[in-house]
Motif scaffolding. Structure first.
Motif, PDB file in Angstrom:
ATOM      1  N   GLU A 125       0.858  -1.188   0.000  1.00  0.00           N
ATOM      2  CA  GLU A 125       0.000   0.000   0.000  1.00  0.00           C
ATOM      3  C   GLU A 125       0.892   1.235   0.000  1.00  0.00           C
ATOM      4  OE1 GLU A 125      -3.695   2.083   2.460  1.00  0.00           O
ATOM      5  OE2 GLU A 125      -2.881   0.151   3.122  1.00  0.00           O
ATOM      6  N   ILE A 126       0.590   2.173  -0.872  1.00  0.00           N
ATOM      7  CA  ILE A 126       1.414   3.368  -1.041  1.00  0.00           C
ATOM      8  C   ILE A 126       0.733   4.528  -0.328  1.00  0.00           C
ATOM      9  CG2 ILE A 126       2.512   4.903  -2.711  1.00  0.00           C
ATOM     10  CD1 ILE A 126       2.131   2.516  -4.746  1.00  0.00           C
ATOM     11  N   LYS A 127       1.452   5.197   0.548  1.00  0.00           N
ATOM     12  CA  LYS A 127       0.863   6.230   1.403  1.00  0.00           C
ATOM     13  C   LYS A 127       1.587   7.563   1.199  1.00  0.00           C
ATOM     14  CE  LYS A 127      -1.717   5.014   4.351  1.00  0.00           C
ATOM     15  NZ  LYS A 127      -3.175   4.887   4.368  1.00  0.00           N
ATOM     16  N   GLY A 128       1.065   8.582   1.903  1.00  0.00           N
ATOM     17  CA  GLY A 128       1.758   9.848   2.061  1.00  0.00           C
ATOM     18  C   GLY A 128       2.075  10.593   0.776  1.00  0.00           C
ATOM     19  N   GLU A 129       3.194  11.314   0.820  1.00  0.00           N
ATOM     20  CA  GLU A 129       3.623  12.137  -0.306  1.00  0.00           C
ATOM     21  C   GLU A 129       3.925  11.284  -1.535  1.00  0.00           C
ATOM     22  OE1 GLU A 129       7.232  15.282  -1.395  1.00  0.00           O
ATOM     23  OE2 GLU A 129       6.797  14.815   0.705  1.00  0.00           O
ATOM     24  N   THR A 130       4.448  10.080  -1.305  1.00  0.00           N
ATOM     25  CA  THR A 130       4.738   9.185  -2.433  1.00  0.00           C
ATOM     26  C   THR A 130       3.467   8.860  -3.198  1.00  0.00           C
ATOM     27  OG1 THR A 130       6.602   8.212  -1.226  1.00  0.00           O
ATOM     28  CG2 THR A 130       5.733   6.971  -3.089  1.00  0.00           C
ATOM     29  N   LYS A 131       2.396   8.585  -2.478  1.00  0.00           N
ATOM     30  CA  LYS A 131       1.120   8.267  -3.130  1.00  0.00           C
ATOM     31  C   LYS A 131       0.661   9.413  -4.016  1.00  0.00           C
ATOM     32  CE  LYS A 131      -2.822   8.819  -1.032  1.00  0.00           C
ATOM     33  NZ  LYS A 131      -3.968   8.673  -0.103  1.00  0.00           N
ATOM     34  N   GLU A 132       0.732  10.645  -3.519  1.00  0.00           N
ATOM     35  CA  GLU A 132       0.282  11.798  -4.298  1.00  0.00           C
ATOM     36  C   GLU A 132       1.112  11.944  -5.573  1.00  0.00           C
ATOM     37  OE1 GLU A 132      -2.462  13.183  -3.400  1.00  0.00           O
ATOM     38  OE2 GLU A 132      -2.475  11.957  -1.574  1.00  0.00           O
ATOM     39  N   LYS A 133       2.425  11.738  -5.451  1.00  0.00           N
ATOM     40  CA  LYS A 133       3.292  11.837  -6.631  1.00  0.00           C
ATOM     41  C   LYS A 133       2.992  10.736  -7.644  1.00  0.00           C
ATOM     42  CE  LYS A 133       7.250  14.064  -4.363  1.00  0.00           C
ATOM     43  NZ  LYS A 133       8.673  13.900  -3.958  1.00  0.00           N
ATOM     44  N   VAL A 134       2.781   9.518  -7.156  1.00  0.00           N
ATOM     45  CA  VAL A 134       2.517   8.393  -8.046  1.00  0.00           C
ATOM     46  C   VAL A 134       1.197   8.597  -8.792  1.00  0.00           C
ATOM     47  CG1 VAL A 134       1.900   5.938  -8.096  1.00  0.00           C
ATOM     48  CG2 VAL A 134       3.907   6.699  -6.811  1.00  0.00           C
ATOM     49  N   ILE A 135       0.163   9.038  -8.094  1.00  0.00           N
ATOM     50  CA  ILE A 135      -1.125   9.276  -8.753  1.00  0.00           C
ATOM     51  C   ILE A 135      -0.985  10.342  -9.835  1.00  0.00           C
ATOM     52  CG2 ILE A 135      -3.457  10.194  -8.409  1.00  0.00           C
ATOM     53  CD1 ILE A 135      -3.507   8.793  -5.701  1.00  0.00           C
ATOM     54  N   HIS A 136      -0.253  11.414  -9.521  1.00  0.00           N
ATOM     55  CA  HIS A 136      -0.041  12.481 -10.506  1.00  0.00           C
ATOM     56  C   HIS A 136       0.689  11.929 -11.743  1.00  0.00           C
ATOM     57  CE1 HIS A 136       0.759  16.483 -12.100  1.00  0.00           C
ATOM     58  NE2 HIS A 136       2.028  16.142 -12.232  1.00  0.00           N
TER      59      HIS A 136
END
Length: 290
Positions: A125-136
């Motif tokens: 599961e990808i969380k935090g700032e990394t998740k936001e960057k990956v989705i973008h």
């Protein structure tokens, strides 16, 4: 006999596949496939099943799964009624281990990515700032083709390989080694449980549905989700309760009965045993945090 579910999305002339999903509900079939999968939920809610793990999902849920790890993002029952006007949106990337060519991940330059993919056997599961960057990056990648799309996939994997925002999903010893045709039967059982968990469901009922004796079914079920049928059903109900405690303006008694528990005392005990706090404390802490 039903044909086994075939989930590969990668044609022979492609290195990988990225797909934007815009559907009334997410694929409800519990399945596994031979590719790695990176999925981001952009709209929709429900319950996520990965291996032996159950958790509510909603917008922002982002997960990397390895080959052979069974999973389903099962939309809430409300999504299956067209009158509710609900729909879902997500992006999914499927890629094989050799998407850069045979043996590429054994090269020194890809050592960290190879480790990441090895860890994904448990689901991450990808969380935090990394998740936001990956989705973008995934949103940008939907409109890319050719070499730029491969470069972006590598950038995503490099970001994940260096991140500390990754949480393993399944238990360390979980494994799924069963033949593909059996997944249809398991998928039907899970779908039945998810449609009817608010009602009384007995072991005899689901065993009959699977055309097995109760003892045979119990062994079959536990070998696939690493827990007994009663424990799994309890986890489904607790997962629904967590979602209602987070997102609905309901009192504890309403959450209890909307999640299929026969009494408030039984609900409080099972919730505390599994989550480590009472439903009331869980609701208070969630509201204070968000």
């Amino acid at each position: 006999m039903k044909a086994p579910l075939q989930k590969s999305r990668i044609p022979d002339n492609k290195a990988f596949v990225i797909r934007e999903m815009n559907d009334p509900y997410f694929d409800k079939h519990w399945h596994a496939h031979s590719e790695y999968q990176l999925v981001a939920i952009l709209r929709g809610s429900g319950t996520r099943y990965i291996g032996d793990h159950i958790k509510p999902f909603k917008e922002g849920d982002t997960v990397l799964t390895g080959p052979g790890l069974p999973h389903v993002w099962r939309s809430d029952n409300a999504y299956f009624n067209p009158e509710n006007g609900l729909d879902t949106h997500g992006i999914v990337i499927y890629f094989p281990e050799n998407f850069l060519g045979d043996g590429s991940l054994q090269k020194e330059e890809f050592e960290e990515i190879a480790k990441l993919l090895s860890y994904s056997a448990r689901g991450l599961e990808i969380k935090g700032e990394t998740k936001e960057k990956v989705i973008h990056m995934m949103k940008e990648m939907v409109n890319m083709q050719g070499v730029p799309s491969i470069v972006m996939l590598l950038q995503i994997l490099h970001l994940l390989a260096e991140s500390t925002d990754l949480i393993p999903i399944t238990q360390v010893k979980y494994s799924y080694i069963h033949p593909t045709p059996e997944k249809d039967k398991m998928g039907d059982i899970l779908d039945y449980i998810l449609k009817n968990f608010k009602e009384k469901i007995t072991l005899q009922e689901v065993s009959s549905m699977a055309n097995m004796s109760e003892s045979s079914f119990s062994r079959y079920f536990k070998s696939r989700v690493n827990k007994s049928f009663s424990d799994f059903l309890g986890d489904v109900r607790i997962s629904n309760a967590r979602k209602l405690l987070q997102d609905e303006d309901l009192n504890i008694s309403q959450v209890c009965f909307e999640s299929g528990f026969p009494t408030l005392s039984n609900f409080n005990k099972q919730f505390k045993d599994r989550i480590g706090k009472t439903p009331l404390n869980y609701k208070k802490e969630y509201n204070e945090h968000f």
